[in-house]
Design an enzyme around this catalytic site. Structure first.
Site, PDB file in Angstrom:
ATOM      1  N   HIS A  41       0.837  -1.204   0.000  1.00  0.00           N
ATOM      2  CA  HIS A  41       0.000   0.000   0.000  1.00  0.00           C
ATOM      3  C   HIS A  41       0.868   1.249   0.000  1.00  0.00           C
ATOM      4  O   HIS A  41       0.936   1.983   0.992  1.00  0.00           O
ATOM      5  CB  HIS A  41      -0.938  -0.020   1.215  1.00  0.00           C
ATOM      6  CG  HIS A  41      -2.105  -0.921   0.992  1.00  0.00           C
ATOM      7  ND1 HIS A  41      -2.830  -1.481   2.015  1.00  0.00           N
ATOM      8  CD2 HIS A  41      -2.672  -1.366  -0.146  1.00  0.00           C
ATOM      9  CE1 HIS A  41      -3.794  -2.234   1.512  1.00  0.00           C
ATOM     10  NE2 HIS A  41      -3.713  -2.183   0.201  1.00  0.00           N
ATOM     11  N   HIS A  77      -0.884  -9.801   2.153  1.00  0.00           N
ATOM     12  CA  HIS A  77      -2.224  -9.876   2.776  1.00  0.00           C
ATOM     13  C   HIS A  77      -2.893 -11.232   2.585  1.00  0.00           C
ATOM     14  O   HIS A  77      -3.833 -11.556   3.278  1.00  0.00           O
ATOM     15  CB  HIS A  77      -3.170  -8.859   2.119  1.00  0.00           C
ATOM     16  CG  HIS A  77      -2.674  -7.466   2.143  1.00  0.00           C
ATOM     17  ND1 HIS A  77      -2.255  -6.867   3.284  1.00  0.00           N
ATOM     18  CD2 HIS A  77      -2.578  -6.534   1.169  1.00  0.00           C
ATOM     19  CE1 HIS A  77      -1.897  -5.625   3.008  1.00  0.00           C
ATOM     20  NE2 HIS A  77      -2.069  -5.397   1.725  1.00  0.00           N
ATOM     21  N   HIS A 127     -10.677  -4.531   3.401  1.00  0.00           N
ATOM     22  CA  HIS A 127      -9.223  -4.711   3.346  1.00  0.00           C
ATOM     23  C   HIS A 127      -8.908  -6.097   2.772  1.00  0.00           C
ATOM     24  O   HIS A 127      -9.527  -7.096   3.173  1.00  0.00           O
ATOM     25  CB  HIS A 127      -8.616  -4.566   4.747  1.00  0.00           C
ATOM     26  CG  HIS A 127      -7.130  -4.445   4.739  1.00  0.00           C
ATOM     27  ND1 HIS A 127      -6.301  -5.531   4.567  1.00  0.00           N
ATOM     28  CD2 HIS A 127      -6.316  -3.365   4.828  1.00  0.00           C
ATOM     29  CE1 HIS A 127      -5.042  -5.129   4.589  1.00  0.00           C
ATOM     30  NE2 HIS A 127      -5.024  -3.807   4.742  1.00  0.00           N
ATOM     31  N   GLU A 129      -6.665  -8.215   3.320  1.00  0.00           N
ATOM     32  CA  GLU A 129      -6.349  -9.281   4.287  1.00  0.00           C
ATOM     33  C   GLU A 129      -7.644  -9.890   4.838  1.00  0.00           C
ATOM     34  O   GLU A 129      -7.772 -11.112   4.949  1.00  0.00           O
ATOM     35  CB  GLU A 129      -5.508  -8.710   5.437  1.00  0.00           C
ATOM     36  CG  GLU A 129      -5.142  -9.776   6.457  1.00  0.00           C
ATOM     37  CD  GLU A 129      -4.462  -9.211   7.701  1.00  0.00           C
ATOM     38  OE1 GLU A 129      -3.632  -8.287   7.571  1.00  0.00           O
ATOM     39  OE2 GLU A 129      -4.772  -9.701   8.803  1.00  0.00           O
ATOM     40  N   CYS A 193      -0.390  -8.404  14.843  1.00  0.00           N
ATOM     41  CA  CYS A 193       0.995  -8.789  14.613  1.00  0.00           C
ATOM     42  C   CYS A 193       1.953  -8.010  15.520  1.00  0.00           C
ATOM     43  O   CYS A 193       1.740  -6.830  15.795  1.00  0.00           O
ATOM     44  CB  CYS A 193       1.292  -8.521  13.141  1.00  0.00           C
ATOM     45  SG  CYS A 193       2.992  -8.394  12.772  1.00  0.00           S
TER      46      CYS A 193
HETATM   47  S1  SF4 Z   1       4.644  -8.867   9.495  1.00  0.00           S
HETATM   48 FE1  SF4 Z   1       2.722  -8.293  10.446  1.00  0.00          FE
HETATM   49  S2  SF4 Z   1       2.192  -6.304   9.563  1.00  0.00           S
HETATM   50 FE2  SF4 Z   1       3.704  -7.246   8.248  1.00  0.00          FE
HETATM   51  S3  SF4 Z   1       2.541  -8.298   6.701  1.00  0.00           S
HETATM   52 FE3  SF4 Z   1       2.979  -9.767   8.291  1.00  0.00          FE
HETATM   53  S4  SF4 Z   1       1.217  -9.658   9.608  1.00  0.00           S
HETATM   54 FE4  SF4 Z   1       1.129  -7.865   8.337  1.00  0.00          FE
END
Ligand code: SF4
Length: 581
Positions: A41, A77, A127, A129, A193
């Site tokens: 993005h 995603h 989104h 994801e 995350c």
């Molecule tokens: S590390 Fe975390 S923020 Fe980055 S793509 Fe993976 S899940 Fe998403």
């Protein structure tokens, strides 16, 4: 204006992995290469990837007419499994760059859906994801945007709660409370995350030390927008910008300390560009000694005069380590040779600068004639000085200069690309750092040795090794800092081949070898006591490696100058030592 960069900013593991996989495909696979939806993005980064040959297929597009061969990359995603199958049936080779942390959430949903649970996903329904997560819920997933949406959910038997990985950690408890109030037996999975959490915590911590915050990243990036809103919630004036051009100097007037952070999809070079622009804004119209000194230092760095000064200083150490009487011409050769090679190679390899150091690229473009002229002139001066010193030195330097100039020149015809992708010396993996360190080591140690009719003895070899290690540590660290830009242009540097962590371990080992060479050389009576004094340079290298690991000043003029200052330190220590003995 003081600039503080958040410890965690820029590409997260998942995004970095996806970009690396895409660039690997672009550089090494036959086309066409697609990404299923914009890879990250960030419009500028997507545009750049596009210029490298990565085409975007809009995700969810129903009509994929004409797309029936090539490779498609699934971005970090992830996608619904049905979408992946559809791409495979079209005859496309699929590279799955879904982030492992997103895969974990998909797996939680899949497993519990099969056991009869209904997944509630806290996130943005549009989104990608979340769209991908819903695809693993067998049509039973429900999306909520906040605690207020829980009341509107239908009556359900057994539920699980998961979160889009980039949600705001501070709001998760509120969501859990609302879900538990309706379904006390609900299974809760905090799937936010760690990278997102760290970035958010850093913004909160940084907000206490600054007056304004600049958040760098795409306006369409959810996690970047969230960082901006967290900073605002902390009561800090916040500016969310995509590029340095969006910075408004009037809005930053009077700000003494500004924080900089960046979303997980913001490349390093964009962060660096914003930092450089903030430095410029902060010093505009400032005539204090500090501001003038900063401008002067920036000029020295951009014009390569700083690194040439370093080479001159380091050559002083090389001369004295070999016990050769100092002649200013030897130092002059090192200064002009390094200036010429760095300047001319920058012009021959401008593409990498555009990503690794956009400020330098602009400077080169603006002062093209003068800088190119100064590079050529420096080359001529170094050769003239070599001729004055002696024919042997001239032949040696002419050879080194030819090799240096050939570094970026295609030597193998394009038509041979079927058999080899190594067309230029710079295409040889790791050549950037190894050639640079080798070039400095040979020139700085052999010019005085040849000039003084000195034998190429153990002292000369040890001196060359010491110079090589000092330049290697500086250059390989630069490769780590510039890894994203080097990947874009397909350059295979040491960190790209073995990874950043391993390169850092190599650098630690190089510092160890450097210390050993200096102390051992002195203990074996091959080098004078200056070798012991120069262990301070090994300690200095440790100092800037530690600073780098703390990741607090990357991208600043100060850090760049700090690294090359080690060469100047070597020269100064040698000078003082000569005065003492
Ligand atoms: S590390 Fe975390 S923020 Fe980055 S793509 Fe993976 S899940 Fe998403």
């Amino acid at each position: 204006m003081k600039i503080k960069l958040a410890k965690s900013s820029g590409f997260c593991m998942g995004v970095r992995r996806a970009v690396e996989m895409a660039l690997e495909a672009v550089h090494h696979r036959p086309g066409p290469i697609y990404s299923y939806g914009p890879l990250i993005h960030n419009p500028q980064a997507v545009e750049l990837l596009n210029s490298k040959g990565l085409k975007v297929i809009e995700s969810g597009r129903t009509d994929l007419d004409g797309i029936n061969r090539g490779t498609v990359i699934i971005r970090a995603h992830g996608v619904p499994p049905q979408e992946r199958r559809r791409l495979e049936t079209l005859g496309l080779e699929v590279i799955d760059a879904t982030c492992p942390r997103v895969i974990r959430v998909q797996a939680i949903i899949k497993k519990h859906t099969a056991q009869g649970y209904t997944p509630i996903i806290w996130g943005n329904p549009n989104h990608p994801e979340v769209v991908g997560l819903l695809g693993h819920a067998d049509g039973r997933g429900l999306v909520i945007g906040g605690p207020e949406d829980v009341a509107g959910l239908p009556d359900l038997d057994r539920v699980i709660l998961v979160a889009q990985t980039t949600q705001n950690q501070a709001l998760f408890e509120g969501i859990v409370e609302a879900v538990k109030a309706r379904w006390p037996e609900a299974l809760i999975f905090n799937t936010i995350c760690g990278a997102t959490q760290r970035r958010q915590d850093d913004v909160r911590g940084l907000a206490r030390q600054i007056e304004a915050m600049v958040v760098v990243g795409g306006h369409n990036s959810g996690n970047t927008t969230r960082l901006a809103s967290i900073a605002r919630d902390e009561g800090i004036r916040t500016f969310h910008v995509e590029t340095d051009e969006e910075l408004n100097p009037d809005q930053l007037a009077g700000v003494n300390t500004v924080g900089v952070t960046a979303g997980a999809s913001t490349p390093n070079w964009m962060i660096k560009q914003v930092i450089r622009e903030l430095e410029r804004i902060g010093r505009k119209g400032d005539t204090s000694f500090r501001a003038v000194a900063h401008r002067f230092l920036r000029f020295l760095l951009l014009s390569n005069l700083y690194v040439a000064l370093g080479a001159g200083a380091l050559s002083l150490a090389a001369i004295m380590l070999q016990g050769i009487p100092v002649q200013i011409e030897y130092v002059g050769v090192a200064f002009f040779y390094v200036h010429a090679m760095h300047m001319l190679n920058l012009f021959m390899d401008k593409e990498a600068s555009q990503f690794n150091d956009p400020d330098r690229a602009r400077f080169l473009e603006r002062h093209k004639t003068v800088l190119l002229g100064s590079g050529i002139l420096s080359g001529l001066i170094s050769l003239s000085l070599a001729l004055v010193i002696g024919l042997k030195v001239f032949i040696f330097l002419a050879l080194m200069s030819t090799l240096g100039l050939l570094y970026a020149v295609p030597l193998v015809p394009k038509s041979w690309s079927r058999w080899t992708r190594l067309r230029r010396l710079k295409d040889i993996p790791s050549s950037k750092t190894l050639f640079l360190s080798g070039g400095w080591a040979l020139t700085l140690s052999l010019v005085p040795a040849l000039a003084a009719d000195h034998r190429i003895d153990q002292a000369a070899v040890l001196t060359a090794l010491i110079i090589f290690l000092l330049v290697f540590i500086r250059s390989a660290l630069g490769d780590i800092i510039e890894i994203q830009g080097d990947r874009v242009v397909g350059r295979e540097t040491i960190p790209i081949i073995i990874g950043e962590q391993k390169t850092l371990s190599w650098l630690n080992a190089a510092v160890g070898f450097l210390t050993l060479a200096l102390v051992g050389g002195w203990a074996l009576l091959l080098l004078p006591s200056l070798a012991l004094v120069l262990t301070a340079c090994a300690a200095y290298a440790v100092f800037y490696l530690v600073l780098f690991r703390r990741e607090q000043i990357i991208g600043s003029t100060f850090f760049e100058a700090l690294i090359d200052a080690n060469f100047i330190l070597a020269g100064l220590l040698s000078w003082f030592w000569a005065g003492l003995v």
